[in-house]
Design an enzyme around this catalytic site. Structure first.
Site, short mmCIF file in Angstrom:
data_model
loop_
_atom_site.label_atom_id
_atom_site.label_comp_id
_atom_site.label_asym_id
_atom_site.label_seq_id
_atom_site.Cartn_x
_atom_site.Cartn_y
_atom_site.Cartn_z
CG ASP A 299 -16.66 3.80 17.30
OD1 ASP A 299 -15.59 3.23 17.54
OD2 ASP A 299 -17.05 4.81 17.89
CG ASP A 604 -20.08 6.60 20.47
OD1 ASP A 604 -19.15 6.12 21.15
OD2 ASP A 604 -20.91 5.88 19.87
CG ASP A 608 -14.57 6.76 21.88
OD1 ASP A 608 -13.73 5.86 22.05
OD2 ASP A 608 -15.76 6.54 21.65
#
Length: 870
Positions: A299, A604, A608
């Site tokens: 990310d 997070d 996900d």
């Protein structure tokens, strides 16, 4: 779905509840705990251990049996606990739904249990509410939602009518109302729950290799033991009971019963080391998997960046300024053309400093040495910008108290505030989207603070430059009034606004990100950045932190349009992914794994979780990650920092090397024990070592020598070589030939020691020498395999301390074996003199000499290989 303004009637709601079912997430079928526990014994490695326990038990070697049985149950317990945690991930999702909801039924507002909501219910939302179901909004008054639980993004989302408020998200500002369109398993979070339950965690490369390795090993050992049994009984005509004991001796000597325990210890020590480097491991085998990772999908927000917005640039009509500093900490300098300046010396910029504080609802507070934001992140960046210039929020607000405001809304795209000075005169500050404010202004402030005609083309160019740099752009304007209005309306700012300048706001990359990415590339690991941001923002950050090919971006919409085969080709050449949603992550993982990659994926948010579970190494964020993401992941980052992933990869590679050394050591030494018995039997010689003595040797080496690699120092070249391929065996063909020679040398050396001493000693004495020669071979072999110092300045004793302690421990255990009367009686040994010890050291030391010769030859071949290739 149609629903009246007064909501459903009680009867309609009850009827729909029967059709749609309760607004809860299905628990799914769970295996009972006892069955989950028993399933942990269903693998070939455990079968080998059980066989070892049965054999050692049949020889009444109860200590060894107890150790093996303990290892079996400890491994089963670890697997049982980890599997339970995986089921906890689903339970965490179920706990996210709101327990209560405010609905309109029978024409009046009432609180009901959220599980009783049905499609068509009219729900009212206020700040602080958790959304109880998926709701299509009809009313949205300055409504902002915190959707981090779904997306992982910390910024609030503006909600307009006809958009969806998702179950489990939080209302942070404003109020609204809408109609329930999905409940229970049909909500977005319900679909995630179902997909998480359907995703299987991949088997780790270590588990695959060990399973394959032990299957071959078990087959070879059983075949060899049976062949020797048949040979002894039908060719040599030896007694069946004697050959049965020999067969057990060969099996016991060849089965590395201490290997699973040694592997678990090495992995457990690695887990402890990784924890010190901010990577908390939830599954032991994943330690090695991380070391063999070929792709890291990371990310952007919070991992490569600080997840704290900062004003990086300020542009006025005649000047452009750069501001240093990180996040919300009000510390930094102001620069113009690279020279540090005082920003308040520039009139337009001075006005922007005041506007940044006054047209702002955020506050920054120092808590335990860290600046904490209370409010909107964008406004937090503006507040920190103003504080860097020496202003304080309290001072500016006391001098220019707020009289009125127009809150920001998605329709207006600006926020306006009215303030009064000590003389009663007023000033209005307006901040918002540059295009919106340009349309509201006719004047701008020049470098000397004078007013001049607005230059829209100039501001549009500057806006585009900031946006191309990956920055979010806000504009600020002001209007002076004779009297500060106590109420504000859009009509009050339709004329007279003065355009002051632009703010370029960004989430700066972590200082450690670029070096960590460079380290990964040096190690042959591709780094792919995934973000929900715009492609321009993603590309700019990719260039800043050194991701190759950052100008080539693949968006989520483009991924949706690609068939699986084309996506598999595309992912090999693209490292930046923008406008991505979690289901895109899942496809990305599948495509990369289909290409043979070992994939690490960060995440997070709740949505996900499926991608984290599907990846070979799922990595959740410890500080800002949801509990669902942490439960689905195998590693949790305590500091949410990409550099910690790179450090964990390095540690994983060190652990993999130590595992290979351990496997090599135990396989060579155990096979040599078995081979010495086989050669003796085939040659018609007496056995140089008894089965009981072999058990003693295995016990000694398991307790001391085989554990030395668990404490081996770091390999300095760990991140200078490419990852090990998934299908690559533990040892290559050339290495296997080398190991076969080592096995032969140890086996023949042991037999030679027995034959050499037989004429001058009793059979018990010759076997005592043979046992010590075999253990001596193992000690010297450990010294030859242990990683050498990489620099002469490194402390020798500290570097080799694990081997020194292992050698000392072996010697302490061997002395009573040779000299204690009670052990002499159990193991049929006798005391040795100086001459015998000289033979032991001379014969066993040959393995160290040969290994040094072998290394020298290997170095020479490697040096000549480039010339040969050319």
């Amino acid at each position: 779905m149609q629903t009246r303004g007064q909501g459903l009637t009680r009867q309609e709601a009850a009827a729909r509840l029967l059709t749609a079912g309760a607004n809860t997430l299905p628990a799914g079928s769970k295996r009972p705990a006892w069955l989950r526990f028993l399933s942990q014994f269903n693998n070939v490695l455990i079968y080998i251990l059980i066989l070892s326990a049965i054999i050692t038990g049949s020889l009444q070697h109860w200590v060894d049996t107890a150790v093996i049985v303990s290892v079996i149950f400890i491994n089963a317990l670890i697997g049982f606990i980890q599997e339970g945690k995986a089921e906890d991930a689903l339970d965490s999702i179920r706990r996210l739904l709101s327990p209560q909801a405010l609905v309109v039924r029978d024409g009046r507002q009432q609180h009901v249990d959220a599980s009783l909501l049905v499609p068509g219910d009219r729900v009212i939302l206020s700040a602080g509410d958790k959304v109880p179901a998926d709701i299509t909004l009809q009313i949205a008054n300055s409504l902002r939602m915190q959707e981090a639980i779904l997306t992982g993004e910390s910024l609030d989302i503006e909600k307009d009518p006809d958009t969806i408020a998702y179950a489990g998200t939080l209302v942070t500002h404003g109020n609204g109302a809408g109609t329930v369109t999905a409940t229970g398993k049909n909500t977005e979070i319900g679909r995630i729950s179902q997909s998480l339950g359907a995703v299987e965690s991949p088997e780790t490369p270590l588990t695959r290799k060990l399973t394959r390795f032990f299957r071959y090993l078990a087959f070879m050992i059983v075949c060899a033991a049976l062949a020797i049994f048949v040979f002894g009984v039908y060719v040599r005509h030896l007694p069946v009971d004697e050959m049965f004991m020999v067969m057990i001796g060969i099996a016991v000597s060849s089965i590395p019963e201490g290997l699973p325990a040694a592997i678990s210890i090495i992995l457990a020590i690695g887990v402890r080391i990784m924890a010190r480097r901010n990577a908390i491991v939830r599954s032991l085998p994943v330690v090695e998997t991380l070391g063999n990772t070929t792709v890291i999908c990371t990310d952007k927000t919070g991992t490569l960046t600080h997840n704290e917005l900062v004003v990086a640039h300020v542009v006025t009509a005649e000047h452009a300024f750069t501001i240093s500093g990180v996040g919300y900490t009000p510390a930094g300098q102001f620069f113009h053309h690279g020279k540090e300046i005082v920003l308040a010396d520039y009139p337009a910029a001075a006005g922007m400093l005041h506007g940044a504080i006054l047209n702002n609802d955020a506050a920054l507070q120092l808590v335990d040495g860290e600046w904490v934001l209370h409010g909107d992140p964008t406004e937090g960046a503006l507040m920190a910008f103003a504080l860097k210039a020496g202003h304080t929020r309290e001072d500016i607000h006391s001098r220019f108290p707020r009289r009125a405001e127009i809150p920001f809304s998605a329709e207006q795209r600006y926020m306006a505030t009215s303030h009064a000075d000590s003389a009663g005169k007023g000033v209005i500050y307006v901040k918002g989207a540059p295009e919106k404010l340009l349309g509201m202004c006719r004047l701008q402030m020049d470098g000397d603070g004078k007013l001049e005609s607005l230059q829209p083309d100039y501001w549009r160019r500057e806006t585009e430059l900031l946006a191309a740099n990956g920055e979010r752009v806000l504009a600020l304007a002001c209007k002076k009034t004779d009297v500060a209005p106590d109420a504000l309306s859009p009509e009050d700012i339709e004329s007279g606004l003065i355009f002051l300048g632009l703010f370029g706001i960004t989430d700066r990359p972590r200082l450690e990100a670029a070096p960590a990415i460079a380290l990964c590339h040096r190690a042959g690991i591709a780094v792919k950045m995934i973000t929900g941001d715009h492609a321009l923002t993603a590309s700019a950050l990719g260039r800043a932190i050194g991701i190759p090919g950052a100008d080539k971006v693949l968006t989520g919409a483009e991924i949706d349009a690609l068939p699986d085969g084309e996506l598999a080709k595309a992912v090999e050449g693209v490292n930046i992914y923008a406008r991505m949603f979690p289901h895109h992550k899942l496809r990305l993982v599948a495509a990369l794994q289909g290409n043979g990659h070992v994939v690490a994926m960060t995440g997070d948010g709740v949505n996900d979780a499926p991608a984290l579970k599907a990846a070979d190494v799922g990595i959740a964020m410890g500080k800002h990650g949801t509990e669902v993401a942490k439960d689905a992941a195998r590693i949790v980052l305590a500091d949410d920092n990409f550099a910690s992933i790179a450090a964990a990869v390095e540690e994983g590679r060190n652990i993999y090397k130590n595992l290979r050394y351990t496997i090599q050591f135990m396989m060579v030494t155990d096979f040599a024990e078995g081979l010495s018995l086989i050669i003796s039997l085939l040659s018609g010689l007496s056995l140089p070592i008894t089965p009981l003595q072999i058990l003693w040797i295995n016990t000694v080496t398991s307790v001391t020598l085989s554990l030395a690699f668990a404490f081996a120092p770091h390999h300095k070249d760990a991140m200078n070589i490419p990852p090990i391929q998934q299908q690559a065996p533990f040892f290559t063909g050339r290495k296997v030939l080398s190991l076969v020679f080592h096995i032969l040398l140890i086996a023949l050396g042991t037999i030679a020691a027995f034959l050499l001493m037989t004429p001058s000693m009793s059979e018990a004495g010759a076997r005592t020498v043979a046992v010590n020669v075999l253990i001596g071979f193992q000690v010297w072999y450990l010294w030859s395999l242990f990683p050498a110092r990489t620099a002469r300045s490194e402390n020798w004793a500290r570097h080799y301390m694990p081997v020194l302690l292992a050698t000392l421990g072996t010697l302490i255990l061997q002395l009573p074996f040779c000299y204690a009367a009670w052990m002499q009686k159990i193991f049929s040994t006798q005391a040795l003199g100086a001459g015998e010890w000289l033979v032991i050291f001379s014969l066993s030391g040959t393995i160290l000499v040969w290994h040094r010769i072998e290394n020298a030859i290997g170095i020479r071949i490697r040096r000549q290989s480039p010339t040969t290739a050319s």
